[in-house]
Design a protein around this motif. Structure first.
Motif, PDB file in Angstrom:
ATOM      1  N   PRO A 397      34.383  45.272  41.729  1.00  0.00           N
ATOM      2  CA  PRO A 397      34.888  44.898  40.403  1.00  0.00           C
ATOM      3  C   PRO A 397      34.783  46.058  39.419  1.00  0.00           C
ATOM      4  N   SER A 398      35.500  47.143  39.684  1.00  0.00           N
ATOM      5  CA  SER A 398      35.389  48.342  38.863  1.00  0.00           C
ATOM      6  C   SER A 398      36.039  48.128  37.501  1.00  0.00           C
ATOM      7  N   GLU A 399      35.669  49.013  36.548  1.00  0.00           N
ATOM      8  CA  GLU A 399      36.255  48.941  35.210  1.00  0.00           C
ATOM      9  C   GLU A 399      37.758  49.170  35.275  1.00  0.00           C
ATOM     10  N   ALA A 400      38.198  50.064  36.150  1.00  0.00           N
ATOM     11  CA  ALA A 400      39.633  50.314  36.298  1.00  0.00           C
ATOM     12  C   ALA A 400      40.344  49.063  36.805  1.00  0.00           C
ATOM     13  N   ALA A 401      39.765  48.421  37.826  1.00  0.00           N
ATOM     14  CA  ALA A 401      40.399  47.232  38.394  1.00  0.00           C
ATOM     15  C   ALA A 401      40.510  46.120  37.361  1.00  0.00           C
ATOM     16  N   ARG A 402      39.481  45.953  36.513  1.00  0.00           N
ATOM     17  CA  ARG A 402      39.526  44.906  35.494  1.00  0.00           C
ATOM     18  C   ARG A 402      40.723  45.091  34.572  1.00  0.00           C
ATOM     19  N   ARG A 403      41.070  46.326  34.304  1.00  0.00           N
ATOM     20  CA  ARG A 403      42.196  46.583  33.407  1.00  0.00           C
ATOM     21  C   ARG A 403      43.532  46.467  34.127  1.00  0.00           C
ATOM     22  N   PHE A 404      43.619  47.053  35.310  1.00  0.00           N
ATOM     23  CA  PHE A 404      44.888  47.007  36.044  1.00  0.00           C
ATOM     24  C   PHE A 404      45.293  45.573  36.381  1.00  0.00           C
ATOM     25  N   GLU A 405      44.329  44.738  36.773  1.00  0.00           N
ATOM     26  CA  GLU A 405      44.691  43.387  37.193  1.00  0.00           C
ATOM     27  C   GLU A 405      45.118  42.514  36.012  1.00  0.00           C
TER      28      GLU A 405
END
Length: 868
Positions: A397-405
């Motif tokens: 649950p990376s910070e990047a994934a939280r934004r992209f999803e």
């Protein structure tokens, strides 16, 4: 969730100087950004700058070397000698990087660190340590505990470092005394995962002047040329998605730019370290910190590759079966064919080396290190579904994934790379390329045809057309038209959630204020059914009766598993095939939906008993799910259109039957009046009493059928009966089997019942009851005691008395059952109290004797004999 620092927020919007974090939370909640928590500092001073006057190494018997130091902590905090002169404090420090001449962070006696760790003078290693030199981890600034904080390495400029004086307040210096506001972001508001987005929302809430940093960045972008042989660009990039999810290409924009000759000795400045730390991110190195800072500031996740390790072309593709990747956190992942990857092409083998899982996390190869001199900056737009699936599949649950999803701005990539490049240029003296690579296949968004009167129709808000246009323009929409109140609205690139007219209505209502929506009570229907249905009334009757008896209602999750089957002595091999199995259960050990309510109600009883409660008696009204293995397959219905009647019928035919049940489980004391008074444990008679009361409340004459064999294994043999009505089995009642009690951990003789209310309600009459006139004539009471064979049930004997007495029988009640030495071993005594009363006259003695004679005659035919 995002942490908001007011000082950082002021970079983009004019927040008044006297604004508190409590006021900021109130302002943001007006536009839908809810407060999660205001985090206050866990540190208490004094925590100050200290200058190490000397540090004497002292080897210890255990092989450890400690430093006995004298640290100047300023005039206010220094020690005093016998002559009253100020002298440095003596402090023991075991950190390997302690040295004379350093400026360090000193926590003095009276300070409190995270974890309620109090600083006070302590005798250790033969000295009195009058304070402590702190590391990052001890102050809650990071994970590093390899040495103490040396302020010369903490991102201060030369002038700032020289200006630091012993005794300066570190709490103020590093902003350790400031609160932080944590906000909750709904899945459709991904743009608010940045200070740029939160600042915009603060502007919408308060009207404060907003400055979009992206607009200024876009004015300094180099010319973006198409990727072809005629135009030079930094690196070749190819997107080859041969397995798109739902037909959506995994990457529709990829922007890359090179920064060369960065200074490997550069350090992240203090202001950036402070902001990253307060945002919950650990400062690592300028290359990593800059990309993280850009993501937090304007919302674009980025990645920095070591350019010298990359072999072009870069290829964005799906994973192949059997491929693996070790990510930056050191974990190896078996890749799935849906995973979108960033790859390069060593030795001319195109896309053969994996660099990262796109939008989730980079791999170990290609990461920037302290030796990196040339950096490739990547900013892309990835499909939210693809990123979300990969993030969950690999548990990253990376910070990047939280934004992209949640959806990233499709126009943000050039500005984000430009911002990062400027920071590399300023902080690490990098040389920024002017020929970025830009792969852009983003589809142009179609305008939304929007009628302004939709706002009033849906929300009741009466707003002027110009006001609606102003609101939509303010959130970033391009608004055209307006004649006859009809607009052509193009949503901004950072709002992928705005696609329909109703989305625009919601935005207008949100910014006007939900509290402005008029409250209108819907009119009651003037025709058709009014009030509760027959089934609803009966359900309320059941709930009221159980509550009046003293039971407490609970709701339980309808999920069961192997342990529940075992506790209730069910054969899992027989029950599982006829149970609804969930494809994605909340708990892996409970993958099935219940077939009865009692099995999940018992979980609540268990929980209460284990927490020390006694005499727990609970009931629940809920649905059960009866799967038919022979049912037709459930069809996949089309989206964005109403299914046909035939499709809905096919859907219903494939669904499991879901009748409504009521169940109760009684444990402990049925009667408990305290010291020297009566008490009695619960047994089967209590559950039977409740069932009979329910029957009376519903005007249903229940009959209890006690089977001589084939008793369900969950119930106690001899203390169990089926509940029937009109010859239809509608439930079960009795005591649980002793082994079930033991498995559940409930007291012995725990009693229970369960009724199928759907089946029962279908048998009840919905016609109004006909009230009978109340007789004013005298009544006659008699007690009749019979000796009867044990095989004769009380119900059979009761029915015989009722038939014999006829219409003058007003009431009959069984008040005593006796078995003992006074009567034969195969006999029992049953005593009934009857009330006789005629509706039109006073009963004469000879009439009463005639009724009594008929009763005796009827009961003797059953083998019963009236006792003297």
């Amino acid at each position: 969730m995002p942490m908001i620092d007011i000082d950082w927020l002021r970079d983009h919007v004019e927040v008044p100087e006297d604004t508190t974090y409590e006021q900021l939370a109130k302002d943001l909640v007006k536009v839908g950004l809810e407060e999660e928590e205001i985090h206050h500092s866990q540190l208490t001073g004094p925590i100050v700058v200290g200058y190490v006057v000397d540090a004497t190494p002292e080897p210890q018997k255990n092989g450890k070397i400690i430093n006995w130091c004298h640290v100047d902590v300023g005039e206010q905090y220094n020690d005093t000698d016998e002559q009253g002169n100020k002298i440095p404090r003596g402090i023991v420090c075991g950190a390997p990087n302690m040295a004379a001449g350093e400026k360090v962070v000193v926590t003095l006696p009276g300070a409190v660190l995270p974890g309620d760790f109090k600083i006070e003078p302590r005798k250790t290693y033969g000295h009195i340590s009058d304070g402590m030199c702190a590391s990052e981890r001890e102050l809650g600034l990071g994970d590093s505990h390899e040495g103490i904080i040396l302020l010369r390495n903490y991102g201060f400029s030369k002038e700032e470092y020289e200006a630091l004086q012993p005794g300066d307040d570190v709490m103020e210096l590093l902003h350790l005394n400031n609160p932080l506001l944590e906000i909750n972001i709904t899945p459709d508001r991904g743009y608010a995962f940045s200070y740029r987005g939160v600042a915009r929302e603060y502007h919408h809430s308060t009207g404060a002047q907003y400055h979009d940093p992206v607009e200024e960045l876009n004015t300094h972008l180099p010319e973006i040329n198409d990727i072809d042989e005629q135009h030079k660009h930094d690196i070749d990039v190819i997107v080859e998605d041969n397995n798109p999810i739902h037909g959506v290409t995994g990457c529709d924009r990829y922007y890359a730019r090179i920064v060369r000759n960065i200074n490997p000795d550069a350090v992240t400045p203090n202001w950036m370290r402070r902001r990253l730390t307060r945002a919950g991110m650990r400062p690592i190195s300028p290359a990593v910190d800059i990309t993280n800072y850009v993501m937090l500031d304007i919302g674009q996740p980025m990645h920095a590759f070591d350019l010298d390790k990359i072999e072009p072309p870069i290829v964005v593709r799906r994973a192949n079966e059997g491929e693996k990747l070790t990510t930056l956190d050191g974990k190896e992942h078996n890749l799935h064919v849906e995973d979108l990857l960033i790859t390069d092409s060593p030795n001319g083998e195109k896309a053969s080396r994996i660099l990262a899982i796109a939008g989730v996390m980079g791999g170990l190869y290609g990461e920037v290190t302290s030796q990196t001199k040339n950096v490739l900056l990547e900013a892309a737009h990835f499909d939210p579904v693809s990123v979300a699936r990969s993030s969950r599949r690999h548990k990253i649950p990376s910070e990047a994934a939280r934004r992209f999803e949640r959806g990233v701005d499709t126009e943000l990539q050039p500005a984000a790379v430009a911002m990062a490049a400027q920071l590399f240029e300023q902080l690490a003296q990098g040389e920024v390329s002017q020929t970025p690579t830009n792969v852009n296949t983003v589809q142009r968004r179609m305008p939304i045809n929007f009628k302004s009167d939709e706002v009033q129709r849906i929300t009741g808000l009466e707003l002027d057309v110009n006001r609606i246009s102003e609101i939509l323009t303010d959130i970033g929409c391009t608004v055209a038209g307006g004649g006859n109140g009809e607009f052509s609205v193009t949503a901004p690139s950072w709002r992928p959630d705005l696609n329909e007219p109703c989305d625009l209505v919601e935005e207008v209502a949100r910014l006007v204020g939900y509290d402005e929506i008029p409250v209108v009570v819907p009119p009651a229907p003037v025709s058709g059914h009014v009030g509760l249905t027959f089934a609803q009334k009966l359900r309320r009757c059941v709930a009221n009766e159980l509550a009046e008896y003293g039971l407490d209602e609970t709701l339980s999750y309808p999920f069961v598993g192997s342990q529940d089957f075992k506790d209730f002595r069910y054969d899992e091999q027989a029950v599982a095939p006829v149970s609804v199995e969930l494809a994605n259960p909340l708990a892996g050990d409970r993958p099935y939906l219940r077939r009865n309510v009692l099995i999940t109600l018992a979980q609540n009883v268990q929980r209460n008993i284990r927490r020390g409660l006694e005499n727990v008696s609970l009931y629940e009204l809920g649905h059960v799910y009866l799967w038919d293995p022979n049912a037709p397959a459930i069809p996949a219905l089309p989206g964005a259109e109403r299914p046909s009647d035939e499709q809905l019928q096919a859907l219903d035919a494939g669904l499991p039957e879901q009748p409504l049940h009521v169940a109760a489980l009684l444990t402990g004391k049925a009667i408990h009046d305290g010291w020297l008074k009566d008490d009695r444990n619960v047994d089967w008679t209590d559950s039977v009493e409740i069932v009979q009361r329910l029957g009376n409340r519903l005007h249903a004459d229940f009959v209890l059928e006690q089977p001589e064999q084939d008793v369900p294994e969950q119930w106690h043999p001899g203390r169990f009966a089926y509940v029937t009505y009109n010859s239809v089995r509608v439930g079960m009642v009795g005591e649980l089997h002793p082994r079930v009690n033991e498995a559940l951990g409930v007291p012995e003789h725990s009693a229970a019942f369960e009724l199928n209310l759907t089946a029962l309600f279908g048998l009840l009459n919905n016609k109004p009851l006909q009230a009978k006139p109340i007789s004013t004539f005298p009544l006659v009471r008699q007690d009749l005691a019979f000796t009867a064979p044990k095989s004769l049930s009380a119900l059979q004997l009761r029915n015989a008395i009722v038939d014999a007495a006829g219409s003058v029988l007003e009431q009959i009640e069984l008040f005593d059952v006796f078995e003992g030495k006074q009567i034969a071993s195969d006999m029992k005594s049953l005593a009934f109290a009857i009330t006789l009363r005629a509706s039109d006259k006073t009963l004469e003695s000879d009439e009463i004797e005639a009724i009594r004679a008929r009763i005796v005659e009827r009961t003797e035919a059953l083998g019963a004999k009236l006792r003297a």
